[in-house]
Design a protein around this motif. Structure first.
Motif, PDB file in Angstrom:
ATOM      1  N   LEU A 217     -26.503 -37.061  21.973  1.00  0.00           N
ATOM      2  CA  LEU A 217     -27.441 -38.186  21.956  1.00  0.00           C
ATOM      3  C   LEU A 217     -28.752 -37.818  22.639  1.00  0.00           C
ATOM      4  N   HIS A 218     -28.663 -37.108  23.753  1.00  0.00           N
ATOM      5  CA  HIS A 218     -29.870 -36.705  24.488  1.00  0.00           C
ATOM      6  C   HIS A 218     -30.730 -35.763  23.648  1.00  0.00           C
ATOM      7  N   GLU A 219     -30.098 -34.793  22.995  1.00  0.00           N
ATOM      8  CA  GLU A 219     -30.857 -33.858  22.168  1.00  0.00           C
ATOM      9  C   GLU A 219     -31.555 -34.556  21.015  1.00  0.00           C
ATOM     10  N   ASN A 220     -30.868 -35.490  20.380  1.00  0.00           N
ATOM     11  CA  ASN A 220     -31.447 -36.182  19.228  1.00  0.00           C
ATOM     12  C   ASN A 220     -32.549 -37.154  19.649  1.00  0.00           C
ATOM     13  N   VAL A 221     -32.342 -37.868  20.736  1.00  0.00           N
ATOM     14  CA  VAL A 221     -33.345 -38.846  21.180  1.00  0.00           C
ATOM     15  C   VAL A 221     -34.607 -38.148  21.674  1.00  0.00           C
ATOM     16  N   THR A 222     -34.449 -37.073  22.422  1.00  0.00           N
ATOM     17  CA  THR A 222     -35.617 -36.370  22.982  1.00  0.00           C
ATOM     18  C   THR A 222     -36.330 -35.490  21.957  1.00  0.00           C
ATOM     19  N   ASN A 223     -35.730 -35.326  20.786  1.00  0.00           N
ATOM     20  CA  ASN A 223     -36.351 -34.493  19.749  1.00  0.00           C
ATOM     21  C   ASN A 223     -36.632 -35.284  18.473  1.00  0.00           C
ATOM     22  N   LEU A 224     -36.902 -36.569  18.613  1.00  0.00           N
ATOM     23  CA  LEU A 224     -37.160 -37.406  17.442  1.00  0.00           C
ATOM     24  C   LEU A 224     -38.342 -36.901  16.626  1.00  0.00           C
TER      25      LEU A 224
END
Length: 274
Positions: free
Chosen positions: A9-16
């Motif tokens: 979740l962190h990777e996807n949210v911070t790399n939108l």
């Protein structure tokens, strides 16, 4: 498990923005490969719809479908389901190859691999919007007009996105472990088109054991297909299909958790798997 979910979740949210940029680049790259470009985003699904309509609507002479007291011409009923299939099918097949197709990037730089399934889904979402535009125009010509229930499509669209990403996270890692995974997925997708009630009405299963109907209704894709058709034609509301909804979210959450664990476990091993 929770550590894996938090990591994904962190990777996807911070790399939108990176997800958007990659999806945009892939989409424009496909358009540059042909002279007509954007035209094929509309023409390709339209030709496929006409093919299925000719085969099932004319050759097999499928009649209008009646459900919940509403009778819908077969061509409109079929298109209400095919619009979902044309979105989810490439998301699953291309999502399976999401990691392997970017091996050149992964080997040359530190890259958040878990965002790759989301880039595939976002790219296909644009094509989905193109097909929806065609569908809305055809419905208007056929006398089916927009109403407030059509906004429910956004919920079912979100369901399709989450399901496709969750499944692709799992299959993309498995495809790195064994290249036969994608071939298996492609074979299953051909079968799934006919096992999912998209081209035929599930009520035709009356002569079969009840357990067969329950299994088919638990199919996550069927839930989204039925949801789209409900928004277009039946207007029963989201909670009307509560059994299918529960099955859908249970299966999707399990896939997401398992896919997150796979992504986290192999995050430093993808280069070795190439």
């Amino acid at each position: 498990m929770f550590k894996s979910i938090k990591y994904v979740l962190h990777e996807n949210v911070t790399n939108l923005f990176r997800i958007y940029s990659i999806a945009k680049y892939e989409l424009l790259a496909d358009m540059r490969d042909s002279k007509l470009g954007l035209f094929w985003n509309f023409a390709h699904p339209l030709i496929q719809v006409l093919t299925y309509w000719f085969a099932f609507g004319i050759v097999f002479n499928r009649k209008a479908v009646t459900s919940y007291g509403v009778t819908i011409p077969y061509i409109f009923w079929m298109m209400g389901g095919m619009v979902v299939w044309f979105f989810i099918s490439p998301c699953i097949t291309n999502g399976c190859n999401a990691v392997f197709s970017k091996v050149n990037v992964i080997t040359k730089m530190k890259f958040p691999v878990s965002i790759l399934p989301a880039t595939v889904v976002l790219k296909e979402l644009f094509n989905h919007f193109c097909l929806l535009v065609i569908l809305f125009c055809i419905f208007l010509i056929g006398g089916i007009y927009p109403n407030i229930h059509w906004f429910g499509i956004f919920y079912y669209m979100l369901c399709a996105i989450i399901f496709a990403i969750s499944l692709s996270m799992t299959t993309s890692v498995l495809n790195m472990l064994a290249r036969d995974t994608r071939k298996l997925v492609l074979a299953c997708m051909r079968l799934l088109l006919y096992l999912t009630p998209i081209l035929w009405d599930i009520k035709q299963l009356k002569h079969m054991p009840a357990i067969v109907g329950y299994i088919m209704k638990a199919n996550p894709i069927y839930y989204v297909v039925q949801g789209y058709r409900d928004c277009f034609f039946y207007h029963k509301g989201i909670l009307f299909y509560h059994n299918s909804m529960i099955a859908f979210w249970i299966i999707t959450i399990i896939l997401f958790v398992f896919g997150s664990c796979m992504m986290y476990k192999f995050k430093h091993k993808f280069i070795d798997l190439i």
